[in-house]
Design an enzyme around this catalytic site. Sequence first.
Site, PDB file in Angstrom:
ATOM      1  N   GLU A 113      81.586  53.146  -2.672  1.00 28.19           N
ATOM      2  CA  GLU A 113      81.014  51.852  -3.082  1.00 28.19           C
ATOM      3  C   GLU A 113      81.882  50.719  -2.550  1.00 28.19           C
ATOM      4  OE1 GLU A 113      79.983  51.667  -7.222  1.00 28.19           O
ATOM      5  OE2 GLU A 113      78.804  53.499  -7.107  1.00 28.19           O
ATOM      6  N   HIS A 250      75.723  41.371  -9.678  1.00 22.09           N
ATOM      7  CA  HIS A 250      75.488  42.517  -8.799  1.00 22.09           C
ATOM      8  C   HIS A 250      74.595  42.032  -7.660  1.00 22.09           C
ATOM      9  CE1 HIS A 250      74.456  46.423  -7.218  1.00 22.09           C
ATOM     10  NE2 HIS A 250      75.328  46.975  -8.037  1.00 22.09           N
ATOM     11  N   ARG A 297      81.916  42.788  -4.470  1.00 19.72           N
ATOM     12  CA  ARG A 297      80.638  42.268  -4.971  1.00 19.72           C
ATOM     13  C   ARG A 297      80.523  40.747  -4.962  1.00 19.72           C
ATOM     14  NH1 ARG A 297      79.497  46.285  -9.903  1.00 19.72           N
ATOM     15  NH2 ARG A 297      79.085  48.015  -8.496  1.00 19.72           N
ATOM     16  N   HIS A 358      75.633  40.952 -13.989  1.00 22.85           N
ATOM     17  CA  HIS A 358      75.799  42.398 -14.152  1.00 22.85           C
ATOM     18  C   HIS A 358      76.904  42.767 -15.123  1.00 22.85           C
ATOM     19  CE1 HIS A 358      75.601  46.569 -12.972  1.00 22.85           C
ATOM     20  NE2 HIS A 358      76.813  46.575 -12.459  1.00 22.85           N
ATOM     21  N   ARG A 393      85.543  42.806 -10.911  1.00 23.57           N
ATOM     22  CA  ARG A 393      85.703  44.246 -11.149  1.00 23.57           C
ATOM     23  C   ARG A 393      85.393  45.061  -9.900  1.00 23.57           C
ATOM     24  NH1 ARG A 393      81.981  48.252 -12.590  1.00 23.57           N
ATOM     25  NH2 ARG A 393      80.363  46.664 -12.711  1.00 23.57           N
TER      26      ARG A 393
HETATM   27  C1  SIN Z   1      76.103  50.372  -8.992  1.00 21.71           C
HETATM   28  O1  SIN Z   1      75.740  51.533  -9.015  1.00 21.71           O
HETATM   29  O2  SIN Z   1      75.968  49.631  -8.026  1.00 21.71           O
HETATM   30  C2  SIN Z   1      76.743  49.807 -10.233  1.00 21.71           C
HETATM   31  C3  SIN Z   1      78.017  50.469 -10.504  1.00 21.71           C
HETATM   32  C4  SIN Z   1      78.962  49.523 -11.185  1.00 21.71           C
HETATM   33  O3  SIN Z   1      78.548  48.477 -11.662  1.00 21.71           O
HETATM   34  O4  SIN Z   1      80.153  49.813 -11.192  1.00 21.71           O
END
Ligand code: SIN
Length: 549
Positions: A113, A250, A297, A358, A393
């Site tokens: 991620e 998000h 993010r 988010h 975060r």
């Molecule tokens: C996601 O799956 O993009 C969200 C995961 C997160 O907020 O850490």
Amino acid sequence: MELQTDFLVVGGGIAGLSLAVKLARLGKVTVLSKKKADVSASELAQGGIACVAAPDDSFDLHFQDTLRAGDGLCHEDIVDIVVRQASDRVRELEEWGVRFTKSGDGCFDLGQEGGHSRRRVVHAGDFTGREIQKALINLVRDNPAISLLQDHVAVDVITRCRIRGACSEPYALRRGARDRPAEKCMGMYVLDVASGDVKSIIARVTILATGGAGKVYLYTSNPDVSTGDGIAIAYRAGARVANLEFVQFHPTCLFHHKAKNFLISEALRGEGARLIDASGRVFMDTYDPDRKDLACRDVVARAIDAELKKSGAESVFLDITHRSPEFVKDRFPNIYETCLGFGIDITREPIPVVPAAHYMCGGVVTDRYGQTDIRGLFAIGETACTGLHGANRLASNSLLEGLVMAHQAYERIRAEWDDLRAEKMIPAQPWDAGGAVDMDEAVLISHNWDVIRRLMWDYVGIVRNDRRLALAGRRIRPILEEINRHYWDYTLTRDFLELRNLSMVADLIVRQASQRKESRGGHFNMDWPQKDDWNWRRDSLLCRDNVQT
Ligand code: SIN
């Protein structure tokens, strides 16, 4: 009506339930769930749990990635605790029956991620939260030491204050009560939604695990229950809150007029999905040439915001059509099926996406054990500000933090349990509704609710400026005053309590955002576009009785 319990856990997400399971080894636990047990932000979590498990990974790399995302405000001692405990907590979940996705050789299938320099996200398909919650709810239901009260809403803490060295009567923020910081939390006034009664629940330890406050914003990935209850309750009781200006947006929520809050996991970008505009142009290379679509993010959300403002389009798109349909369906079954339900085949066409509120990086200030400023009151999970996330975060550090801080709180409570259980439990004054009457016009609530959420989205969103922040403050405060004025006039309902908490958290976000004269992490102010380490490399703190920075 009065109930007594050893531990009162407010909230039924991953932090609250995993702590409840552990506390049941010590005594009687009562868990409050605002709606049904399966309604929580944890339930909706798709991504997974960040955990060092790959041979090319290390604690130090996870530590550094967390710090980089946090943009100078992470508390390194907390980051160290959380990163190092990840594998123990994941193993514990497996022992509790959670099945994570594994590859053929039995190793975790690690996802990638944004902001992570290695593959390190342990997941269960793309419904990790649901899989964990299922196991935890089963454990809670099967445990005779745990009572789960569904459709019960926390109102305010019952506290005991010390006046001139002597203990006063049990006290809460009640009609006529003096407004002053609390000393010891003795439990909670709780609304039983079905009967409309307010119960006093007396507890030796109370834990706020109510999740975040995404519903403060018009567009959010959060469920309806995320109204910042724990933050507002702790603040009203006199505990400090911190860093609420750092709201994480998000970048990719599904844009469809029938989809309320459906997230398109960042893990798609981890598997090669690219953000494009309506003409098919990739654009993240311009905003972060190194990390591109896997930038942190805050960077991606601001890039999309800028693209939307420039083009006037309603959404951008996320394209994963270059991966085989078999891979996409196997890795993202939930996203595939849900989008198909809205008429979008993600194996063949790009997904329309927009950013949405988010995650709250700030919250109730706690120490490394989840202890707040008030004795007997803990806060864990998204409700708390431990210092792990700093100004932004790192993806998949939130379920992890919930699990680790629940464990930390358990260790502290266990160590003090002999003393705690020796304390006498003192009955509280019953709730006094006075002459409150039923509110017969629900529009009084829904109108203010809509005003706040629209105002926060337009004025206190991804990109802010001083003028809009000042306007937001001027508009929210009269609403807050109106709610406080009428608080004792009407019988309590879930909607009314949520509006009261939501408006208070909105006001706190605006106040902390207005205070910070720089841009950092999730807080971007056009009038102060630079990061100012000299003056602002510190947490923003607020407490009911005085402002500290
Ligand atoms: C996601 O799956 O993009 C969200 C995961 C997160 O907020 O850490």
